[in-house]
Structures are given as structure tokens and as C-alpha cells.
Design a protein around this motif. Structure first.
Motif, PDB file in Angstrom:
ATOM      1  N   LYS A   1       0.842  -1.214   0.000  1.00  0.00           N
ATOM      2  CA  LYS A   1       0.000   0.000   0.000  1.00  0.00           C
ATOM      3  C   LYS A   1       0.869   1.254   0.000  1.00  0.00           C
ATOM      4  CE  LYS A   1      -4.108  -1.823   2.293  1.00  0.00           C
ATOM      5  NZ  LYS A   1      -4.843  -1.805   3.559  1.00  0.00           N
TER       6      LYS A   1
ATOM      7  N   MET B   1       2.000   1.918  -3.449  1.00  0.00           N
ATOM      8  CA  MET B   1       0.963   2.458  -4.325  1.00  0.00           C
ATOM      9  C   MET B   1       0.506   3.857  -3.904  1.00  0.00           C
ATOM     10  SD  MET B   1       0.792   0.107  -6.496  1.00  0.00           S
ATOM     11  CE  MET B   1      -0.421   0.889  -7.513  1.00  0.00           C
ATOM     12  N   GLY B   2       1.009   4.332  -2.767  1.00  0.00           N
ATOM     13  CA  GLY B   2       0.636   5.678  -2.313  1.00  0.00           C
ATOM     14  C   GLY B   2      -0.653   5.709  -1.513  1.00  0.00           C
ATOM     15  N   PHE B   3      -1.119   4.550  -1.044  1.00  0.00           N
ATOM     16  CA  PHE B   3      -2.345   4.538  -0.222  1.00  0.00           C
ATOM     17  C   PHE B   3      -2.027   4.855   1.238  1.00  0.00           C
ATOM     18  CE2 PHE B   3      -3.624   1.060  -3.389  1.00  0.00           C
ATOM     19  CZ  PHE B   3      -4.031   2.002  -4.301  1.00  0.00           C
ATOM     20  N   LEU B   4      -0.795   4.566   1.630  1.00  0.00           N
ATOM     21  CA  LEU B   4      -0.329   4.888   2.980  1.00  0.00           C
ATOM     22  C   LEU B   4       0.923   5.748   2.836  1.00  0.00           C
ATOM     23  CD1 LEU B   4      -0.530   1.366   4.681  1.00  0.00           C
ATOM     24  CD2 LEU B   4      -2.087   3.264   5.018  1.00  0.00           C
ATOM     25  N   TYR B   5       1.184   6.566   3.826  1.00  0.00           N
ATOM     26  CA  TYR B   5       2.336   7.467   3.729  1.00  0.00           C
ATOM     27  C   TYR B   5       3.434   7.026   4.690  1.00  0.00           C
ATOM     28  CZ  TYR B   5      -0.949  10.079   1.040  1.00  0.00           C
ATOM     29  OH  TYR B   5      -1.857  10.433   0.078  1.00  0.00           O
TER      30      TYR B   5
ATOM     31  N   PRO C   1       0.996   9.839  -9.723  1.00  0.00           N
ATOM     32  CA  PRO C   1       0.233   9.263 -10.842  1.00  0.00           C
ATOM     33  C   PRO C   1       1.131   8.803 -11.996  1.00  0.00           C
ATOM     34  CG  PRO C   1      -0.864  11.219 -10.035  1.00  0.00           C
ATOM     35  CD  PRO C   1       0.442  11.122  -9.296  1.00  0.00           C
TER      36      PRO C   1
ATOM     37  N   ARG D   1       2.290   5.332 -11.506  1.00  0.00           N
ATOM     38  CA  ARG D   1       1.233   4.311 -11.575  1.00  0.00           C
ATOM     39  C   ARG D   1       0.800   4.008 -13.003  1.00  0.00           C
ATOM     40  NH1 ARG D   1      -1.430   7.021  -6.692  1.00  0.00           N
ATOM     41  NH2 ARG D   1      -2.729   8.054  -8.213  1.00  0.00           N
ATOM     42  N   ARG D   2       1.311   4.782 -13.953  1.00  0.00           N
ATOM     43  CA  ARG D   2       0.952   4.580 -15.362  1.00  0.00           C
ATOM     44  C   ARG D   2       1.293   3.169 -15.847  1.00  0.00           C
ATOM     45  NH1 ARG D   2      -0.600   9.146 -18.007  1.00  0.00           N
ATOM     46  NH2 ARG D   2       0.307  10.582 -16.509  1.00  0.00           N
TER      47      ARG D   2
ATOM     48  N   TYR E   1      -2.283  -3.275 -10.113  1.00  0.00           N
ATOM     49  CA  TYR E   1      -2.303  -3.603  -8.683  1.00  0.00           C
ATOM     50  C   TYR E   1      -3.534  -4.430  -8.336  1.00  0.00           C
ATOM     51  CZ  TYR E   1      -2.865  -2.816  -3.643  1.00  0.00           C
ATOM     52  OH  TYR E   1      -3.053  -2.986  -2.291  1.00  0.00           O
TER      53      TYR E   1
ATOM     54  N   PRO F   1      -5.560  -5.597  -5.064  1.00  0.00           N
ATOM     55  CA  PRO F   1      -5.642  -5.483  -3.605  1.00  0.00           C
ATOM     56  C   PRO F   1      -6.007  -6.819  -2.973  1.00  0.00           C
ATOM     57  CG  PRO F   1      -7.619  -4.597  -4.597  1.00  0.00           C
ATOM     58  CD  PRO F   1      -6.747  -5.066  -5.730  1.00  0.00           C
ATOM     59  N   GLU F   2      -5.727  -6.899  -1.676  1.00  0.00           N
ATOM     60  CA  GLU F   2      -6.088  -8.112  -0.944  1.00  0.00           C
ATOM     61  C   GLU F   2      -7.604  -8.099  -0.745  1.00  0.00           C
ATOM     62  OE1 GLU F   2      -4.641  -7.820   2.989  1.00  0.00           O
ATOM     63  OE2 GLU F   2      -5.096  -9.880   3.509  1.00  0.00           O
TER      64      GLU F   2
ATOM     65  N   GLY G   1      -6.825   3.766 -16.810  1.00  0.00           N
ATOM     66  CA  GLY G   1      -5.433   3.407 -17.085  1.00  0.00           C
ATOM     67  C   GLY G   1      -4.915   4.029 -18.366  1.00  0.00           C
TER      68      GLY G   1
ATOM     69  N   ALA H   1      -6.105  -5.852 -12.951  1.00  0.00           N
ATOM     70  CA  ALA H   1      -4.688  -5.471 -12.802  1.00  0.00           C
ATOM     71  C   ALA H   1      -3.956  -5.584 -14.144  1.00  0.00           C
ATOM     72  CB  ALA H   1      -4.021  -6.356 -11.753  1.00  0.00           C
TER      73      ALA H   1
ATOM     74  N   ARG I   1     -13.130  -2.101  -0.438  1.00  0.00           N
ATOM     75  CA  ARG I   1     -11.761  -1.986  -0.956  1.00  0.00           C
ATOM     76  C   ARG I   1     -11.684  -1.730  -2.459  1.00  0.00           C
ATOM     77  NH1 ARG I   1      -8.039  -5.918   2.552  1.00  0.00           N
ATOM     78  NH2 ARG I   1      -9.290  -6.012   4.412  1.00  0.00           N
TER      79      ARG I   1
ATOM     80  N   ALA J   1      -5.181   3.068  -7.931  1.00  0.00           N
ATOM     81  CA  ALA J   1      -3.914   2.501  -8.429  1.00  0.00           C
ATOM     82  C   ALA J   1      -3.668   2.953  -9.867  1.00  0.00           C
ATOM     83  CB  ALA J   1      -3.965   0.979  -8.354  1.00  0.00           C
ATOM     84  N   ARG J   2      -4.662   3.608 -10.477  1.00  0.00           N
ATOM     85  CA  ARG J   2      -4.503   4.139 -11.859  1.00  0.00           C
ATOM     86  C   ARG J   2      -3.842   5.513 -11.787  1.00  0.00           C
ATOM     87  NH1 ARG J   2      -5.940  -0.727 -14.041  1.00  0.00           N
ATOM     88  NH2 ARG J   2      -7.058  -1.571 -12.267  1.00  0.00           N
ATOM     89  N   PRO J   3      -3.378   5.995 -12.922  1.00  0.00           N
ATOM     90  CA  PRO J   3      -2.704   7.310 -12.892  1.00  0.00           C
ATOM     91  C   PRO J   3      -3.678   8.477 -12.760  1.00  0.00           C
ATOM     92  CG  PRO J   3      -2.665   6.409 -15.101  1.00  0.00           C
ATOM     93  CD  PRO J   3      -3.285   5.367 -14.238  1.00  0.00           C
TER      94      PRO J   3
ATOM     95  N   ARG K   1      -6.387  12.039  -6.365  1.00  0.00           N
ATOM     96  CA  ARG K   1      -7.554  11.884  -5.497  1.00  0.00           C
ATOM     97  C   ARG K   1      -8.620  12.947  -5.768  1.00  0.00           C
ATOM     98  NH1 ARG K   1      -5.640   9.553   0.396  1.00  0.00           N
ATOM     99  NH2 ARG K   1      -4.309   7.923  -0.405  1.00  0.00           N
TER     100      ARG K   1
ATOM    101  N   PRO L   1      -4.806   8.114   4.956  1.00  0.00           N
ATOM    102  CA  PRO L   1      -4.295   6.763   4.706  1.00  0.00           C
ATOM    103  C   PRO L   1      -5.452   5.833   4.360  1.00  0.00           C
ATOM    104  CG  PRO L   1      -3.691   7.563   6.912  1.00  0.00           C
ATOM    105  CD  PRO L   1      -4.718   8.500   6.366  1.00  0.00           C
ATOM    106  N   LEU L   2      -5.256   4.981   3.370  1.00  0.00           N
ATOM    107  CA  LEU L   2      -6.354   4.105   2.929  1.00  0.00           C
ATOM    108  C   LEU L   2      -6.105   2.654   3.363  1.00  0.00           C
ATOM    109  CD1 LEU L   2      -6.748   5.512  -0.670  1.00  0.00           C
ATOM    110  CD2 LEU L   2      -8.195   6.017   1.280  1.00  0.00           C
TER     111      LEU L   2
END
Lengths: 249, 261
Positions: free
Chosen positions: A52, A55-59, A75, A78-79, A83, A85-86, A107, A151, B84, B91-93, B96, B260-261
Motif C-alpha cells: 500500500k 501504491m501511495g495509499f499509505l504514507y 500518478p 502508476r501509469r 495492482y 488489492p487483498e 489506465g 490489474a 476496498r 492505483a490508476r494514474p 484523489r 491513509p487508505l
């Protein structure tokens, strides 16, 4: 070899103030272009948190993480990434084709490319001809296959797959192994976590073991083969986590 | 990728949800039933009946559209987090802010879809009763309703980022249904309040958007008395709604951009 993922001294914590809990600490590794790297560890070890953060979901509280040469979460980076996810439950009101159209368009794919790509990717994940079915009728295994399809849809150069075989039956796992082998031989970079250690063993050039937020062992392919002659990756993993085998080597 | 294309495709997903989940149809059916009942009332002469119909139908149309918007907008983000589905999207370019704009645009498209259905029903009813629609005021009313729905939708997004889905729903309903009571009370209380109270009321008046300002239903009922609003007034009202919506969007973005996600 270009570096697709670069992580150095990564630290991620959950919670605030006195309740801060470190989930990942001082994690450092690289994944090169075309490599297939397995990320294994017990539940709560920090696999999903690391992914995560990539992928930038958490810092990150400390350290550096870059994906395809860009800071994690940018971004631009991520091009070229796909991904998984669980365990996600995809929109039950959508059809499989519509979901892939949504992700493919985001995408950067054109409508024309998607028209050709969607049946192809559904075939790749073992859902041929299911494009017009509503997702509320999909089983858990079918949802996971669709997750892999989303993905893959934009033909990424790097795949980050979290618990890739979760929810799949033995046939699904077999199909997945063939698919991942094909992606690897086509030059796609794979970074994935799985509790199916035989799958990890058969696919990966390298394995990263994580325990309580720290990388405890990195195993290259030649060492993997040596382990395979003596015992399975699973028993080796258990002995490392329990401290019966050396943690760094 | 083109940001507008990303916003459009995310909005399409929200609209699909509104159409396929069928809550909108349930809301339209209930509203139609109530409007139909209004048409059967026989204690008025024909002029009184069309006025009564116009009043009730417009009120129902506005209220039920707001209910649909609150239900749809308040669950967008919590549902993305719970199931989720936000991960493969972000996850795409895309950034937010693009994601938020797409969601809000989708809710507004769904509001437009609802209002469109209700307009068709309203016009069919008033034509059957032999009354006039009063097009200029009616269209102005619909335009301001759309702006009101934009404001309501952005408020719902802010609330759903600040609290749980249920709390966000409850607060959004309270905000909508007490809006006119709140505006009226503020005016009455102002005359009796001390300096500190007056300052508080003044602050509240500007901090909380006045939904009442965007409601022309009373005027659209009495079309023989009220002329359509001038362009200047319409522009000022549109600017008012857009300014508050932008402020709420900025708050939503500030809450969401580093979450945070």
C-alpha cells in the motif's frame, strides 16, 4: 537492469500519538525490471502495508519508496503498474465488461483498444464469455480472477499483487500459476505476496521474507534451489520465523 | 490521461449504480403515487386544484430528489473503503481530486436523471389537469434545484469523510430538512439576541449554506403573481451555490488527499 521498485529505510506506522504502532520498519529492497519477486510473511507481518505504501495509499513516516522511477503514489509512476488489492468486492451492480472498461479507461486506454483487450484479458484469467454478467452473480474465486483481470487490463510493465491466490480453488491456482509464468516470460516485472509458498517457490527469482515489519531474509534463486533439495520453502520459512534458522543470510 | 475523461468514466459508474440499484425507481414510484393522489383531490375548483397540484408535486419532486442524492452521495466513499474498491481505482494514474470530482459529478448526473423523471411526471400531470407549466419560472426552479443538489452532494461527501456512513446520512437529512426552519429562526432570533448572539447568528448564516435561497417552488406555484427572476439574480444565486460547493469540495479534498487508505 532498470529498477522498477526501490525501497529504502521504509517506516510506516498506524494510529496517532501514544497509540502509534509501527507496521513496517527499516524495510529496504529493490525489484529490477523483468524480475519476479515473492513477498512472504505471516498475517500482519507488513506485506500489505508495504504494498500500500508503494501504491501511495499509505504514507511513509521515514524512508524512500519509488515505483518506476517516480515517488510512490505519484500518478506518473502508476501509469505502468497493475495492482491487485487483498480481497476486494467489486461493484455488484456492474457487469464484468463495464468494470474492466472503467479501470482500462482510467489506465489511459482508448475505447477501441478496450474493445479488443477486454475479451482477451477475460480469457487469460479463465472467465471467457462472462463479460456481460453482473458481478453480484460472481463467486469469490471469480471475483479474484476478475481482480487479476483488472490489474492486467492496461498491459502494465509492473504487477503488484497482494495475496494473489486468495479465494482461488486448486484449478484456479493452477491457471494462475500458468498465467504468471507467461507474464514473467513476456518480461513483465512481478512483485507479489502469497501464502501459497509452493507457487512462490516455482515462480520467483528472489524471495523477501518479512516478519513483524522487518525484512528478515532475502533468498536468491540459486539459494532457493539449494533449499528445495533439502526441504520445502514452507518448512524453511517456518524455521526462519521461529528463529531456528538464521534470519540474515 | 485526460482528467475530464477520468471524471466522466467515474461519474458513469455512479450513475450506473443509481440506475441499477433501483432505489431511484422506488423513490420515483412512491413520489408518483403521492402525486397521483394529489390529482384526485376534489374540494377545489379547477384553478385551485392545479395550484394545489403544482405546490404538492414540486415539493415532492424536490424532496425526493434530495433523498436520492443524500442516499447516493453519503454511501459513495464509505462503500469504496469497506469493499476496498478504492484501491484498484486509485492505483490508476489519477489523483484523489479527480476521483472526488468524478464521484460528485456522478451524483449530480443521478440527481439530473431523477429530476428529469419527476419533470416528465409533473408536466404530464399538469397537462392532464389542463393547467399551465409556467415554463420560465419552472426551468429556473429546476436549474436552482440542480445547484442545490450539487451543494447537498458535496456536503454529503464532507460529512462521510468526517464521520461514519450512518452519522453522515443522519446529519445530511437533518441539514436538508431543517434548512428552512434554520433560516427562519435565524431571522427571528437575531432581533432578540445580544451582541455575542448576533455575532454567532451572523457567523452561522454565512458558514452554513442557505438552501432556501435556491428554492423557487413557492414562486413556481403562483406563476400568475411572480415573474421569472432576472438574469442578475439568477447569476448571483448560481454564484452563491457554486462558491459554497467549491468551498465544500476544498474541505473534502483537504480531508481526503492525505488520508491513509
Amino acid at each position: 537492469m532498470n529498477t522498477m521498485i526501490h525501497v529504502e529505510g521504509l517506516k510506516v506506522t498506524y494510529g496517532r500519538g501514544a497509540h502509534r504502532v509501527p507496521a513496517v520498519q527499516d524495510v529496504t529492497f529493490d525489484v529490477g525490471e523483468g524480475e519476479c519477486v515473492g513477498f512472504i510473511g505471516a498475517n500482519g507481518a507488513g506485506k500489505s502495508t508495504t504494498m500500500k505504501a508503494l501504491m501511495g495509499f499509505l504514507y511513509a513516516d521515514a524512508g524512500v519508496a519509488t515505483v518506476c522511477g517516480h515517488p510512490a503514489g505519484a500518478p506518473e509512476g502508476r501509469r505502468s503498474v497493475g495492482y491487485l488489492p487483498e480481497v476486494a468486492v467489486y461493484y455488484p451492480f456492474m457487469k464484468a465488461r463495464e468494470l474492466l472498461e472503467l479501470y482500462g479507461t482510467l489506465g489511459g486506454m482508448s475505447r477501441r483498444d478496450l474493445r479488443a483487450r477486454i475479451p482477451e484479458v477475460l480469457e487469460e484469467v479463465g472467465l471467457p464469455g462472462r463479460g456481460n454478467e453482473l458481478l453480484r452473480t460472481f463467486s469469490k474465486g471469480m471475483q479474484q480472477r476478475l481482480g487479476i483481470a483488472q490489474a492486467l487490463v492496461a498491459r502494465p510493465r509492473l504487477l503488484v499483487l497482494d495475496e494473489v491466490s486468495s479465494g482461488l480453488d486448486p484449478l484456479g491456482r493452477h491457471d494462475l500459476r500458468i498465467l504468471l509464468h507467461r507474464l514473467k516470460s513476456n518480461g513483465c516485472t512481478l512483485f507479489f505476496s502469497s501464502h501459497e509458498l509452493s507457487e512462490v517457490e516455482s515462480l520467483c527469482n528472489r524471495i523477501l521474507m518479512i516478519d513483524r515489519g522487518r525484512i528478515i531474509r532475502e533468498i536468491a534463486q540459486r539459494d532457493l534451489q539449494a533449499i528445495g533439495h533439502e526441504r520445502s520453502l514452507e518448512s524453511f520459512f517456518i524455521s526462519v520465523v521461529r528463529g531456528e534458522a538464521p534470519r540474515h543470510g | 490521461m485526460d482528467r475530464l475523461r477520468a471524471i466522466a468514466v467515474i461519474a458513469k459508474g455512479v450513475l450506473l449504480e443509481a440506475i441499477r440499484r433501483k432505489d431511484v425507481y422506488a423513490i420515483v414510484l412512491i413520489c408518483c403515487g403521492l402525486i397521483g393522489l394529489t390529482m384526485t383531490v376534489d374540494f377545489f375548483d379547477i384553478e385551485g386544484l392545479t395550484k394545489f397540484y403544482r405546490e404538492i408535486a414540486l415539493k415532492l419532486m424536490d424532496t425526493f430528489t434530495a433523498v436520492a442524492v443524500i442516499l447516493l452521495a453519503s454511501r459513495q466513499l464509505p462503500r469504496e473503503f469497506e469493499q476496498r474498491t478504492i484501491y484498484p481505482l486509485l492505483a490508476r494514474p489519477i489523483g484523489r481530486l479527480t476521483f472526488l470530482l468524478g464521484k460528485i459529478a456522478g451524483v449530480c448526473a443521478a440527481a439530473g436523471f431523477c429530476l428529469g423523471l419527476f419533470m416528465a411526471i409533473f408536466i404530464a400531470g399538469i397537462t392532464a389537469l389542463g393547467g399551465g407549466v409556467g415554463w420560465p419560472l419552472f426551468l429556473q426552479h429546476v436549474f436552482l434545484q440542480m445547484l442545490q443538489m450539487l451543494l447537498l452532494a458535496t456536503a454529503c461527501f464532507v460529512l462521510s469523510l468526517l464521520c461514519s456512513r450512518d452519522a453522515a446520512l443522519a446529519l445530511a437529512f437533518l441539514f436538508y430538512f431543517t434548512a428552512s426552519l434554520f433560516s427562519g429562526l435565524t431571522v427571528i432570533l437575531y432581533d432578540f439576541a445580544g451582541p455575542a448572539g448576533r455575532a454567532g447568528l451572523w457567523l452561522l448564516t454565512y458558514a452554513v449554506p442557505q438552501l432556501d435561497l435556491l428554492d423557487l417552488s413557492e414562486k413556481a406555484v403562483h406563476i400568475e403573481i411572480w415573474p421569472p427572476l432576472g438574469w442578475g439574480t439568477m447569476a448571483a444565486l448560481a454564484a452563491y451555490a457554486l462558491a459554497y460547493s467549491l468551498a465544500l469540495l476544498a474541505i473534502a479534498h483537504a480531508l481526503f488527499r492525505r488520508r491513509p487508505l
